[in-house]
Design an enzyme around this catalytic site. Structure first.
Site, PDB file in Angstrom:
ATOM      1  N   CYS A 140       0.836  -1.200   0.000  1.00 10.24           N
ATOM      2  CA  CYS A 140       0.000   0.000   0.000  1.00 10.24           C
ATOM      3  C   CYS A 140       0.876   1.258   0.000  1.00 10.24           C
ATOM      4  O   CYS A 140       1.722   1.437   0.883  1.00 10.24           O
ATOM      5  CB  CYS A 140      -0.920   0.014   1.214  1.00 10.24           C
ATOM      6  N   GLY A 180       0.008  -5.446 -12.567  1.00 13.46           N
ATOM      7  CA  GLY A 180       0.250  -4.131 -13.143  1.00 13.46           C
ATOM      8  C   GLY A 180      -0.137  -4.037 -14.601  1.00 13.46           C
ATOM      9  O   GLY A 180       0.397  -4.756 -15.437  1.00 13.46           O
TER      10      GLY A 180
END
Length: 689
Positions: A420, A533
């Site tokens: 995060c 990603g």
């Protein structure tokens, strides 16, 4: 024929669908997550003209314009909308209220029904049209009432009753006509379909409900686990003996000037898989004065005297469940939007592995009702995990033990968030801050492995903290071989990079090779590795897997924009999904939201809020049938375009008022007191609400 020229990074929409070529502003996911960075500072003039500023400032936002138009709407508030006259929920469900006349809610059913808004009509698929008004019933409501003024229309359908055979909200349900009938006296009687109720008990009933008694125990803690080393271990009301024992070991190791390195779990067989208790440790009330190896021997030998006076014995690493996830699709844990209804939708489209939204270990230990709601699981989720964020063994290990106890048998893995990038999380030492704290992360993983029994621990991480300083290739080989991690997920960006550049799949490949080399050297079983990603299509998915050597790709933003990506991956095709099919999945999301959040007034509008949150991502999808060439790319910005029909155009609208309009097709008109504030400023409109 003249070929259309597109600015770099623009989705190549066919000329016949273009309104203008230059891309419209795209919400800045970095800013909305709390970043201090800014993305593209350029925009098309608001008046639609071709006017440009001269010199270096050409078409560039001023500082004031940036502040006004970009970033996140911080401090969003979504208050619950309730009935004007609130009926006691016990009376609403046909039960007896033990508070009687002292109850703070009304027991007057006729008065409540007279004041209650009319039933909502939930349309069927055949009622969906390709052009305005899109739903045959233009108001979204029934205009019929019973003769005594009660706003009940028995032609309506309650989606929860239709699925489960009963509706827990009873008379408070906004689809009440779907599960009531009149008795001989003309009173309304709730209907229960016992056969459907019995079938749905297995297939539709959510699990991992934590009781109020457990929450009260957690809230009654006298001290904070963050200050664990400074207080008596027995001051906690909720028993966590495995965490207590492990933290005691760390405490003693620290007192003796050690670093706890002897606590690491190794992946070998036999007793090497168990970390032994420090011999100088004083006996505890919860443990006999013997080390962990002796506990294991007695338990394996069938000594039942340990069943009541000791915690469960930590399992060997070799006894942990092995995660055979090769070839499976994985929906990433997603803040706000990745709730249970959205996960159900993705499962319908082919997601095999799902994980709840990130939860804070400190909030779990504080007995937060909101945090514990994140562990709820639907039976359709075949492989389900819980994600924890924290910075200390003193919070992460006890939280893991409580989750293992309260969700026994209904959690397949617990994931540690080491990725995060949000400033608020990073500054506490949690999330991606753990990437630079390998020793502490190792202690957290080791302790959680003990506390979770046979439930595996997985880790989600980024390539590093700062740009140009990738560190994951050093950390990842240790996660499986030294710390006992069951799966590793690597997002191909640094914490600093956020979404400003493409994910580095070449570096992901380098990390995979480093892990596989260590496993080969030490003759260890392979740990599943998922990359992540910019995956936005079946082509992206399988190319990334082939290029990197990963076992799969964890899908995040791609699933937010097009949840059907899992079908594309499974069937290895690009799906030119129609607008009717897309609206049908919006309808399904509404059904799942009502089942999860409730069919009363508060539940309907909570469902509406999260449906609008989902649409705030899904409008960014450009139908592939409108593109000049494939594959579509996640980071391409869409120009203004019209769809192949009115419905497709509506679904592509970036006006948040249109998202509310779409929600009204299935959830009835939004109350006057209800407003939706989008996460991104670029979608907010002053004229709204």
């Amino acid at each position: 024929m003249t070929e259309t020229t597109y600015p770099a990074g623009t989705a190549p929409v066919k000329a016949e669908y273009l309104l203008y070529v230059e891309p419209r502003p795209t919400p800045d996911d970095d800013v909305a997550e709390g970043s201090t960075k800014r993305g593209d500072d350029y925009r098309r003039p608001d008046d639609g003209s071709d006017q440009r500023r001269g010199g270096a400032s050409r078409n560039k936002l001023t500082k004031e314009e940036k502040k006004a138009q970009r970033g996140a709407n911080k401090g969003r508030k979504f208050g619950k909308v309730r009935d004007d006259l609130e009926l006691c929920w016990r009376i609403a469900s046909g039960s007896i209220c033990e508070f009687g006349e002292e109850c703070r809610f009304t027991h007057d059913i006729p008065s409540y029904l007279a004041a209650k808004p009319k039933d909502i009509q939930f349309p069927s698929t055949i009622d969906i049209l390709d052009s305005s008004p899109f739903i045959k019933s233009s108001t979204g409501e029934s205009n019929e009432t019973q003769e005594n003024g009660m706003p009940v229309d028995q032609s309506t359908i309650c989606p929860v009753f239709a699925e489960t055979g009963e509706c827990r909200h009873g008379l408070k349900c906004r689809f009440l006509g779907g599960h009531v009938q009149k008795d001989g006296s003309g009173n309304l009687v709730l209907i229960v379909d016992e056969e459907k109720k019995a079938r749905s008990a297995v297939s539709a009933k959510e699990v991992n409900f934590v009781t109020p008694d457990v929450l009260r125990l957690l809230r009654s803690r006298k001290v904070c686990h963050e200050h664990f080393y400074k207080h008596d271990l027995n001051e906690f009301q909720y028993p966590s003996p495995l965490a207590d024992a492990y933290l005691k070991e760390l405490q003693l190791a620290n007192n003796e000037g050690g670093n706890g390195s002897n606590l690491h779990i190794h992946s070998g067989s036999g007793e090497a898989g168990v970390a032994t208790v420090n011999e100088s440790m004083e006996p505890m009330d919860v443990l006999p004065s013997m080390n962990t190896s002796e506990l294991v021997s007695r338990r394996i030998g069938g000594d039942t005297s340990l069943q009541n006076d000791t915690p469960d014995v930590p399992v060997r690493f070799s006894e942990k469940k092995r995660l055979n996830w090769v070839g499976k699709t994985y929906l990433a844990p997603l803040t706000t939007v990745g709730n249970l209804p959205f996960r159900r939708l993705c499962v319908d489209y082919g997601a095999d592995i799902t994980c709840g939204e990130m939860g804070l270990a400190t909030s779990f230990l504080a007995g937060s009702k909101e945090e514990w709601s994140l562990v709820r699981r639907h039976p359709s989720e075949s492989i389900f995990g819980v994600q924890l964020a924290g910075s200390k063994p003193a919070t992460m290990v006890p939280a893991a033990e409580v989750i293992a106890k309260e969700c026994a048998g209904n959690v397949d893995f617990v994931d540690i968030n080491c990725g995060c990038p949000i400033d608020l999380v990073f500054r506490t030492g949690s999330g991606s801050a753990l990437l630079d704290a390998a020793a502490k992360l190792g202690k957290i993983i080791t302790g959680m492995n003990r506390a979770l029994g046979d439930i595996p621990v997985t880790v989600k991480l980024r390539t590093g903290v700062k740009d140009g300083r990738n560190t994951a290739h050093k950390l990842m080989p240790r996660l499986g071989s030294e710390f006992g991690v069951g799966c590793i997920t690597l997002h191909g960006r640094t914490r600093q990079q956020r979404y400003t550049k493409l994910a580095d799949w070449d570096y992901i490949k380098h990390c995979v090779e480093a892990v596989r080399a260590r496993e080969a050297d030490e003759d260890l079983p392979s740990v599943p590795i998922f990359g992540g990603g910019d995956c936005y299509s079946s082509h992206d998915y399988w190319s990334d897997v082939e290029q990197s050597g990963c076992d799969g790709v964890m899908i995040a933003r791609g699933a937010l924009i097009k949840p059907w990506i899992f079908t594309e991956v499974k069937e290895r095709r690009e799906w030119d999904i129609s607008s009717r099919e897309r609206l049908d999945h919006v309808k399904k999301y509404a059904e799942y939201g009502l089942s999860h959040f409730g069919t009363d007034t508060a539940g309907v509008n909570t469902t509406r809020r999260y449906l609008c949150e989902a649409l705030s991502f899904q409008y960014r999808y450009v139908p592939i049938g409108l593109l000049e060439h494939l594959p579509a790319r996640l980071n391409d910005r869409a120009p203004a375009f019209r769809g192949r029909n009115d419905l497709e155009t509506l679904l592509a609208s970036d006006d948040s008022r249109d998202w509310v309009k779409i929600s009204e097709m299935f959830l009835g008109p939004a109350p006057e007191s209800w407003t939706f504030t989008p996460k991104h400023k670029s979608n907010a409109y002053d004229s709204q609400g």
